[in-house]
Design a protein around this motif. Structure first.
Motif, short mmCIF file in Angstrom:
data_model
loop_
_atom_site.label_atom_id
_atom_site.label_comp_id
_atom_site.label_asym_id
_atom_site.label_seq_id
_atom_site.Cartn_x
_atom_site.Cartn_y
_atom_site.Cartn_z
N ASP A 1 -7.94 11.31 2.35
CA ASP A 1 -7.60 10.56 3.56
C ASP A 1 -7.71 9.06 3.33
O ASP A 1 -6.85 8.29 3.76
N SER A 2 -8.76 8.65 2.66
CA SER A 2 -8.99 7.22 2.41
C SER A 2 -7.89 6.61 1.56
O SER A 2 -7.46 5.47 1.80
N LEU A 3 -7.42 7.35 0.57
CA LEU A 3 -6.35 6.82 -0.28
C LEU A 3 -5.05 6.63 0.50
O LEU A 3 -4.23 5.79 0.13
N GLY A 4 -4.89 7.35 1.57
CA GLY A 4 -3.70 7.16 2.40
C GLY A 4 -3.71 5.84 3.16
O GLY A 4 -2.68 5.37 3.61
N LEU A 5 -4.88 5.25 3.29
CA LEU A 5 -5.02 4.03 4.07
C LEU A 5 -4.85 2.75 3.26
O LEU A 5 -4.80 1.67 3.83
N ILE A 6 -4.79 2.90 1.94
CA ILE A 6 -4.65 1.72 1.09
C ILE A 6 -3.40 1.83 0.24
O ILE A 6 -2.83 2.91 0.10
N ARG A 7 -3.00 0.72 -0.33
CA ARG A 7 -1.86 0.72 -1.25
C ARG A 7 -2.37 1.26 -2.59
O ARG A 7 -3.17 0.62 -3.25
N CYS A 8 -1.89 2.42 -2.99
CA CYS A 8 -2.40 3.10 -4.19
C CYS A 8 -1.67 2.65 -5.44
O CYS A 8 -0.46 2.40 -5.42
#
Length: 86
Positions: free
Chosen positions: A15-22
């Protein structure tokens, strides 16, 4: 967090990775999470990949496979992600 033995931590990680530019390593980690033994982790990974849009091109084959999953929610998340990535 995606390698944590606790499924709840893996869900939070996805979920956290969805909130940032990966970057590509994070996209790869989310792609691998589509094969996680815990359904909730797979759902979160599909959703987060969709939030990455065109950066997640490399995940297309895995997302296409996820549209054939037994779980309707995972299928839906994968379909949404595919539409956002294209």
């Amino acid at each position: 967090l995606l390698a944590d033995p606790d499924p709840k931590s893996r869900v939070m990680g996805a979920d956290s990775l969805g909130l940032i530019r990966c970057d590509s390593a994070a996209i790869d980690a989310l792609t691998q999470a589509l094969s996680d033994p815990t359904l909730e982790v797979r759902r979160a990974a599909a959703k987060s990949l969709g939030l990455q849009a065109s950066r997640a091109q490399r995940a297309l084959p895995a997302l296409r496979r996820a549209t054939q999953a037994d779980d309707p929610q995972l299928q839906t998340q994968a379909q949404i992600a595919l539409r956002k990535i294209h």
